[in-house]
Write an enzyme that holds these catalytic residues in place. Structure first.
Site, PDB file in Angstrom:
ATOM      1  N   GLU A 162       0.568  -1.211  -0.016  1.00 37.35           N
ATOM      2  CA  GLU A 162       0.082   0.010  -0.206  1.00 37.35           C
ATOM      3  C   GLU A 162       0.900   1.289   0.160  1.00 37.35           C
ATOM      4  O   GLU A 162       1.767   1.287   0.905  1.00 37.35           O
ATOM      5  CB  GLU A 162      -0.790  -0.067   1.166  1.00 37.35           C
ATOM      6  N   HIS A 193      -3.857  -3.145  -8.062  1.00 40.97           N
ATOM      7  CA  HIS A 193      -5.131  -3.644  -7.647  1.00 40.97           C
ATOM      8  C   HIS A 193      -6.187  -3.546  -8.697  1.00 40.97           C
ATOM      9  O   HIS A 193      -7.018  -4.568  -8.860  1.00 40.97           O
ATOM     10  CB  HIS A 193      -5.797  -2.956  -6.398  1.00 40.97           C
ATOM     11  N   ASP A 195      -7.317   1.464  -7.897  1.00 38.04           N
ATOM     12  CA  ASP A 195      -5.779   1.682  -7.391  1.00 38.04           C
ATOM     13  C   ASP A 195      -4.864   0.964  -7.919  1.00 38.04           C
ATOM     14  O   ASP A 195      -5.193  -0.352  -8.314  1.00 38.04           O
ATOM     15  CB  ASP A 195      -5.916   1.797  -5.986  1.00 38.04           C
TER      16      ASP A 195
HETATM   17 ZN   LIG Z   1      -6.333  -1.561  -3.346  1.00 39.92          ZN
END
Ligand SMILES: [Zn+2]
Length: 291
Positions: free
Chosen positions: A161, A199, A209
């Site tokens: 992330e 993703h 994203d």
């Molecule tokens: Zn994601």
């Protein structure tokens, strides 16, 4: 309990393998691999791979203990122990943006009970790398997703992330830190270039994203992800089937418009409409031949 409700962050990658070997009456070895425990919520995640059914339970301190049945053994079949094995390795890396506003906010999101999401790494805008799960643990970052014929991306991937609200560029320090992590993962697990994806690639109908601001070409130039050759673009031939090409790359085309948008967000960037122009098809034609 000592570690209750606390997540331990280890800065050094440790892989603790405890092998308990002893001979049973039939001379078959009992072997227990205790998988690495790095940054896991200790009362909820199991780290045991148990071979042989003669060990009814393993007490691993405060870790929850799986019964043999839950640890992957069939109790109603004959058990013989093969001696050659190791732990399964991640083979994909999935890149996300957090859509949140700070590193600490994301860390907290992955630590509170109700969210049911996590990632192996979180990287701040200024390049701080936080590891939150051991690479060998199955994180909860991919959700309902599909890439090629793979339908459980969480089981084979590392989730990363990037602290980013989805409407901003990714600072150099953050991307360089990301590349540092990717470099290590690629070399540790032999992950092929094509398996560094986003993703939105694996969940095009649900996710967007990382955003159009993510520098996929820069990553591809460093060996993470594939990119088309701009100097070799030609018109796709008449018999070119763009849907098949998207499928060959890996996209789930059941929602074709979503798959096209995901492809264009990554490779076309300045136009994310759900149709393929002549130019878009030439990019797709060039790219899919690399798969
Ligand atoms: Zn994601």
């Amino acid at each position: 309990m000592l570690f209750k409700n606390k997540i331990a962050f280890l800065t050094i990658f440790c892989f603790a393998v405890a092998v308990i070997g002893c001979k049973s009456k039939s001379s078959m070895a009992k072997k227990v691999l205790v998988a690495p425990i790095v940054s896991v919520k200790l009362d909820t995640v199991i780290k045991t791979v148990v071979v042989h059914d003669t060990i009814p339970k393993l007490s691993l301190g405060e870790h929850k203990v799986w019964t043999l049945e839950k640890a992957g053994l069939h109790n109603d079949v004959r058990q013989e122990t093969a001696i050659h094995y190791d732990i399964r390795k991640p083979n994909y890396v999935i890149i996300h943006h957090t859509a949140q506003n700070s590193l600490n906010q994301t860390i907290r999101t992955f630590q509170v009970e109700h969210t049911k999401v996590s990632a192996h790494y979180v990287i701040s805008r200024d390049g701080i790398i936080v590891q939150m799960l051991n690479d060998y643990v199955r994180g909860w970052h991919a959700g309902l997703s599909k890439w090629g014929s793979i339908t459980d991306m969480n089981s084979i991937s590392i989730g990363i992330e990037l602290d980013n609200n989805g409407k901003e560029t990714f600072p150099d320090a953050q991307i360089e830190a990301l590349i540092q992590v990717l470099d290590t993962l690629k070399s540790n697990y032999g992950i092929p270039s094509s398996n560094f994806i986003g993703h939105a690639d694996i969940a095009p109908a649900r996710k967007n994203d990382p955003s159009v601001y993510f520098p996929w070409k820069r990553l591809a130039d460093r060996g993470f992800g594939l990119w088309y050759n701009p100097s070799e673009l030609v018109s796709a031939p008449d018999n070119f089937n763009p849907i098949d090409a998207l499928k060959i790359i890996g996209y789930d085309t059941r929602n074709l418009k979503a798959a096209i948008v995901a492809f264009k967000r990554k490779f076309i960037v300045n136009d994310v409409s759900p149709e393929l122009s002549v130019y878009d098809k030439s990019v797709l034609y060039n790219l899919y031949q690399k798969y």
